[in-house]
Design a protein around this motif. Structure first.
Motif, PDB file in Angstrom:
ATOM      1  N   LEU A   1       0.741  -1.329  -0.054  1.00  0.00           N
ATOM      2  CA  LEU A   1      -0.200  -0.103  -0.079  1.00  0.00           C
ATOM      3  C   LEU A   1       0.883   1.281   0.030  1.00  0.00           C
ATOM      4  N   ARG A   2       1.956   1.325   0.974  1.00  0.00           N
ATOM      5  CA  ARG A   2       2.849   2.323   0.831  1.00  0.00           C
ATOM      6  C   ARG A   2       3.493   2.712  -0.593  1.00  0.00           C
ATOM      7  N   LEU A   3       3.902   1.571  -1.173  1.00  0.00           N
ATOM      8  CA  LEU A   3       4.552   1.685  -2.408  1.00  0.00           C
ATOM      9  C   LEU A   3       3.550   2.374  -3.319  1.00  0.00           C
ATOM     10  N   ILE A   4       2.376   1.988  -3.325  1.00  0.00           N
ATOM     11  CA  ILE A   4       1.527   2.580  -4.507  1.00  0.00           C
ATOM     12  C   ILE A   4       1.194   3.918  -4.047  1.00  0.00           C
ATOM     13  N   LEU A   5       0.964   4.114  -2.931  1.00  0.00           N
ATOM     14  CA  LEU A   5       0.576   5.714  -2.408  1.00  0.00           C
ATOM     15  C   LEU A   5       1.725   6.780  -2.414  1.00  0.00           C
ATOM     16  N   LYS A   6       2.886   6.191  -2.254  1.00  0.00           N
ATOM     17  CA  LYS A   6       4.026   7.309  -2.100  1.00  0.00           C
ATOM     18  C   LYS A   6       5.236   6.918  -2.974  1.00  0.00           C
ATOM     19  N   GLU A   7       5.167   5.942  -3.731  1.00  0.00           N
ATOM     20  CA  GLU A   7       6.389   5.713  -4.802  1.00  0.00           C
ATOM     21  C   GLU A   7       5.930   5.728  -6.373  1.00  0.00           C
ATOM     22  N   ASN A   8       4.737   6.423  -6.516  1.00  0.00           N
ATOM     23  CA  ASN A   8       4.509   6.420  -8.043  1.00  0.00           C
ATOM     24  C   ASN A   8       5.059   7.225  -8.890  1.00  0.00           C
ATOM     25  N   SER A   9       6.177   6.973  -9.326  1.00  0.00           N
ATOM     26  CA  SER A   9       7.114   7.905 -10.355  1.00  0.00           C
ATOM     27  C   SER A   9       6.873   7.535 -11.781  1.00  0.00           C
ATOM     28  N   PHE A  10       7.007   8.463 -12.422  1.00  0.00           N
ATOM     29  CA  PHE A  10       6.837   8.318 -14.143  1.00  0.00           C
ATOM     30  C   PHE A  10       7.432   9.133 -14.765  1.00  0.00           C
ATOM     31  N   HIS A  11       7.721   8.648 -16.294  1.00  0.00           N
ATOM     32  CA  HIS A  11       8.704   9.669 -16.952  1.00  0.00           C
ATOM     33  C   HIS A  11       7.651  10.127 -18.071  1.00  0.00           C
ATOM     34  N   PHE A  12       7.992  11.542 -18.230  1.00  0.00           N
ATOM     35  CA  PHE A  12       7.281  12.432 -19.180  1.00  0.00           C
ATOM     36  C   PHE A  12       8.059  13.655 -19.601  1.00  0.00           C
ATOM     37  N   ASN A  13       8.160  13.574 -21.151  1.00  0.00           N
ATOM     38  CA  ASN A  13       8.786  14.688 -21.754  1.00  0.00           C
ATOM     39  C   ASN A  13      10.308  14.615 -21.497  1.00  0.00           C
ATOM     40  N   GLY A  14      10.942  13.613 -21.203  1.00  0.00           N
ATOM     41  CA  GLY A  14      12.298  13.770 -20.719  1.00  0.00           C
ATOM     42  C   GLY A  14      12.555  14.155 -19.377  1.00  0.00           C
ATOM     43  N   LYS A  15      11.531  14.107 -18.525  1.00  0.00           N
ATOM     44  CA  LYS A  15      11.773  14.194 -17.031  1.00  0.00           C
ATOM     45  C   LYS A  15      11.320  12.941 -16.297  1.00  0.00           C
ATOM     46  N   ASN A  16      11.724  12.999 -15.135  1.00  0.00           N
ATOM     47  CA  ASN A  16      11.053  12.100 -13.884  1.00  0.00           C
ATOM     48  C   ASN A  16      10.320  12.827 -13.021  1.00  0.00           C
ATOM     49  N   PHE A  17       9.092  12.379 -12.799  1.00  0.00           N
ATOM     50  CA  PHE A  17       8.234  12.940 -11.792  1.00  0.00           C
ATOM     51  C   PHE A  17       7.798  11.809 -10.557  1.00  0.00           C
ATOM     52  N   LEU A  18       7.662  12.390  -9.671  1.00  0.00           N
ATOM     53  CA  LEU A  18       7.050  11.708  -8.409  1.00  0.00           C
ATOM     54  C   LEU A  18       5.606  12.386  -7.984  1.00  0.00           C
TER      55      LEU A  18
END
Length: 265
Positions: A1-18
């Protein structure tokens, strides 16, 4: 549950977001978590408000409520609810005659008995609805077309508490289906199974019994022969064998998987 709620990172337009608020979209637990979270928020809002609703019903992010206070007090409650949490905002549609909730319109009945005012429901369609049903000449198994007609008719039955409104919507449904190539004999045969008289039974939750079903899966083509007819004609060959009769107690259910379309070519 903590992984889904607090560790949702993604890559968009050449940048990494959390992601720092909310849940990851598309995860199985997102809806359940959101419902639990909002149930707590709503309970706290109602407990702290001086105004209490007579009825409070919610489905995902739509709420239906009844009040015995004036419109100004309801607006005050909405403002309180919107200020309760920094990322949660409430909007309200208020009416003393009728209100839209999901795919229904809840309105005051014209008939009043003694001191009681009753509420009726009728089907609601959005102004942008164009009723572009799948054309009946399209490449779909006959069961899909028949199933759609009956399911939609049952939906109209459940969503209209007045017989007159139900019959009005059924008549319009027939007209739209004819425009999409549906034959009258098929329409009349299927819709004859849906009547207003047993409406209360259609509103009851039916207990589903889990059965082991033998599936015969194939790809649908209009040129295919009647597989159900062929299987039933040859089913006695299975039943005549003691071991097979014990294993296959019921005939198979024919299921069609999606075939190749122009998009796949």
């Amino acid at each position: 549950l903590r992984l889904i709620l607090k560790e949702n990172s993604f890559h968009f337009n050449g940048k990494n977001f959390l992601q720092t608020h909310g849940t990851a979209m598309g995860t199985k637990m997102a809806v359940s978590f959101a419902n639990i979270f909002m149930a707590k928020v709503e309970s706290d809002i109602i407990s702290q408000s001086p105004y209490k609703p007579l009825i409070w019903k919610k489905y995902i992010d739509d709420i239906f409520s009844l009040w015995n206070i004036n419109k100004e007090a309801i607006n005050n409650f909405t403002e309180l609810a919107s200020s309760f949490h920094p990322t949660i905002k409430f909007t309200a549609e208020i009416s003393d005659t009728e209100i839209t909730f999901l795919d229904t319109c809840v309105y005051k009945a014209t008939i009043q008995k003694a001191l009681f005012q009753f509420l009726d429901v009728r089907t609601h369609f959005k102004p942008t609805e164009t009723f572009q049903y799948t054309h009946f000449n399209s490449c779909h198994p006959p069961g899909v077309r028949k199933g759609f007609i009956k399911r939609e008719a049952l939906r109209l039955l459940r969503a209209n508490s007045s017989k007159a409104k139900f019959e009005e919507h059924i008549a319009l449904f027939k007209q739209r289906l004819r425009h999409r190539g549906c034959a009258d004999n098929l329409l009349n045969m299927i819709l004859s199974e849906v009547n207003f008289s047993p409406r209360m039974s259609a509103l009851q939750n039916k207990k589903k019994t889990r059965k082991r079903i033998l599936l015969f899966v194939t790809e649908y083509r209009p040129s295919m022969p009647d597989l159900k007819h062929i299987l039933m004609n040859k089913w006695h060959l299975i039943q005549n064998q003691p071991l097979l009769r014990k294993i296959f107690k019921n005939p198979p259910l024919i299921s069609y998987r999606k075939g190749r379309s122009l998009k796949d070519v």
